[in-house]
Enzyme design. Structure first.
Site, PDB file in Angstrom:
ATOM      1  N   GLY A   8       0.816  -1.205   0.000  1.00 39.40           N
ATOM      2  CA  GLY A   8       0.000   0.000   0.000  1.00 39.40           C
ATOM      3  C   GLY A   8       0.848   1.253   0.000  1.00 39.40           C
ATOM      4  O   GLY A   8       2.069   1.218  -0.164  1.00 39.40           O
ATOM      5  N   ARG A  11       1.910   0.886   4.172  1.00 39.11           N
ATOM      6  CA  ARG A  11       2.330  -0.380   4.759  1.00 39.11           C
ATOM      7  C   ARG A  11       2.363  -1.499   3.728  1.00 39.11           C
ATOM      8  O   ARG A  11       1.666  -1.443   2.709  1.00 39.11           O
ATOM      9  CB  ARG A  11       1.373  -0.792   5.902  1.00 39.11           C
ATOM     10  CG  ARG A  11       1.398   0.123   7.097  1.00 39.11           C
ATOM     11  CD  ARG A  11       0.495  -0.401   8.203  1.00 39.11           C
ATOM     12  NE  ARG A  11      -0.892  -0.419   7.791  1.00 39.11           N
ATOM     13  CZ  ARG A  11      -1.721   0.612   7.877  1.00 39.11           C
ATOM     14  NH1 ARG A  11      -1.278   1.743   8.374  1.00 39.11           N
ATOM     15  NH2 ARG A  11      -2.969   0.515   7.486  1.00 39.11           N
ATOM     16  N   ASP A 104      -6.047  -2.528  -5.834  1.00 42.72           N
ATOM     17  CA  ASP A 104      -6.704  -2.784  -4.553  1.00 42.72           C
ATOM     18  C   ASP A 104      -8.217  -2.645  -4.688  1.00 42.72           C
ATOM     19  O   ASP A 104      -8.982  -3.413  -4.092  1.00 42.72           O
ATOM     20  CB  ASP A 104      -6.145  -1.875  -3.457  1.00 42.72           C
ATOM     21  CG  ASP A 104      -6.227  -0.396  -3.789  1.00 42.72           C
ATOM     22  OD1 ASP A 104      -6.405  -0.041  -4.974  1.00 42.72           O
ATOM     23  OD2 ASP A 104      -6.078   0.422  -2.855  1.00 42.72           O
ATOM     24  N   ARG A 105      -8.654  -1.690  -5.489  1.00 40.58           N
ATOM     25  CA  ARG A 105     -10.084  -1.513  -5.710  1.00 40.58           C
ATOM     26  C   ARG A 105     -10.657  -2.672  -6.538  1.00 40.58           C
ATOM     27  O   ARG A 105     -11.753  -3.161  -6.263  1.00 40.58           O
ATOM     28  CB  ARG A 105     -10.346  -0.173  -6.404  1.00 40.58           C
ATOM     29  CG  ARG A 105      -9.934   1.021  -5.553  1.00 40.58           C
ATOM     30  CD  ARG A 105     -10.010   2.325  -6.342  1.00 40.58           C
ATOM     31  NE  ARG A 105     -11.380   2.640  -6.735  1.00 40.58           N
ATOM     32  CZ  ARG A 105     -11.681   3.602  -7.610  1.00 40.58           C
ATOM     33  NH1 ARG A 105     -10.715   4.307  -8.188  1.00 40.58           N
ATOM     34  NH2 ARG A 105     -12.943   3.848  -7.911  1.00 40.58           N
ATOM     35  N   ASP A 125     -12.970   1.744   1.267  1.00 37.16           N
ATOM     36  CA  ASP A 125     -11.660   1.278   1.729  1.00 37.16           C
ATOM     37  C   ASP A 125     -10.922   2.489   2.289  1.00 37.16           C
ATOM     38  O   ASP A 125     -10.495   3.367   1.545  1.00 37.16           O
ATOM     39  CB  ASP A 125     -10.892   0.647   0.573  1.00 37.16           C
ATOM     40  CG  ASP A 125      -9.629  -0.067   1.037  1.00 37.16           C
ATOM     41  OD1 ASP A 125      -9.220   0.143   2.194  1.00 37.16           O
ATOM     42  OD2 ASP A 125      -9.038  -0.823   0.246  1.00 37.16           O
ATOM     43  N   THR A 128      -4.818   5.538   3.500  1.00 39.51           N
ATOM     44  CA  THR A 128      -4.210   6.840   3.232  1.00 39.51           C
ATOM     45  C   THR A 128      -5.169   7.701   2.420  1.00 39.51           C
ATOM     46  O   THR A 128      -5.356   8.889   2.680  1.00 39.51           O
ATOM     47  CB  THR A 128      -2.882   6.669   2.484  1.00 39.51           C
ATOM     48  OG1 THR A 128      -2.026   5.805   3.243  1.00 39.51           O
ATOM     49  CG2 THR A 128      -2.200   8.009   2.297  1.00 39.51           C
ATOM     50  N   THR A 182      -8.340  22.757  20.084  1.00 45.73           N
ATOM     51  CA  THR A 182      -7.991  22.677  18.669  1.00 45.73           C
ATOM     52  C   THR A 182      -7.710  21.249  18.215  1.00 45.73           C
ATOM     53  O   THR A 182      -8.141  20.834  17.136  1.00 45.73           O
ATOM     54  CB  THR A 182      -6.756  23.558  18.383  1.00 45.73           C
ATOM     55  OG1 THR A 182      -7.067  24.903  18.732  1.00 45.73           O
ATOM     56  CG2 THR A 182      -6.373  23.496  16.913  1.00 45.73           C
TER      57      THR A 182
END
Length: 228
Positions: A8, A11, A104-105, A125, A128, A182
């Site tokens: 990925g 990772r 991945d998709r 999914d 990131t 914040t």
């Protein structure tokens, strides 16, 4: 025994598979922490030589090359890099250029078709980036969306906005609708942004397709988002 590898943006995740089923031997590692050869040795140095190595990657090509070189050098195997196709496994790719859909998709669509056959499925999914894909009950990919993930949104606020000082690795606190500091405002605001995108998209897709949609959420941030 097969070694399945998912490279990925952040990772490398891997697992051993026997007879089409995952075994308990699996792991993950950030690929920003070690040079690729050391990373591979740490993950797989104690494994027996697998029968096959299959790789799905959205990572940098240089990382894929280094991982491939380690596998060839240590096991004498040429890894098989999975690529999206126009049609396969009872799924029809919805992209105009099928090969441009990230692998991945594509694999998520194939998995959803196998697991929830004849259902309309909404797949989020959440890593990131957050990718959204919709699969029709006929196996046709209806397309999708890509939005920044939680870490990307938080990094953008920290880097581009004066007066916000925090770490994106800070653990989230209990979720409150409105924040009193914040840090909590950033954590909660980005969280609610993605939750809103998912909720609204699921609703609108259901209206457009005129049927109920089975929602699936996966990825590293899935549990944090699923709470809302």
């Amino acid at each position: 025994m097969d070694l399945l590898v998912d490279i990925g943006n952040t990772r490398i995740k891997w697992a051993l598979s026997a007879g089409g089923e995952l075994t308990a031997t699996q792991g993950q590692q950030s690929h920003h922490e070690l040079i690729p050869s050391d990373l591979c040795s740490e993950m797989w140095g104690n494994l027996d030589r697998p029968g096959r190595v299959m790789v799905a990657s959205v990572g940098a090509s240089v990382l894929c090359r280094d991982v491939s070189d380690w596998i060839v050098k240590n096991w004498g195997l040429s890894p098989q890099f999975i690529l999206p196709v126009e049609k396969g496994w009872d799924v029809t790719n919805g992209y105009v250029s099928p090969e441009s859909l990230c692998v991945d998709r594509w694999l998520s669509l194939v998995a959803a078709r196998k697991k929830w056959n004849n259902k309309a499925v909404f797949i989020a999914d959440c890593g990131t980036a957050v990718t959204i894909d919709v699969l029709g009950p006929d196996g046709a990919h209806r397309g999708g969306l890509i939005v920044p993930g939680l870490s990307l949104m938080r990094e953008s606020l920290i880097q581009r906005t004066a007066g916000i000082a925090m770490s994106v690795t800070d653990s989230p606190r209990d979720h409150a609708l409105l924040a009193a500091d914040t840090r909590s405002a950033v954590m909660g605001g980005t969280l609610y942004t993605l939750v809103s995108v998912l909720d609204r998209t699921i609703h609108d897709v259901g209206v457009e397709m005129n049927q109920s949609i089975y929602p699936v959420i996966t990825g590293g941030d899935a549990m944090e988002l699923q709470a809302l």
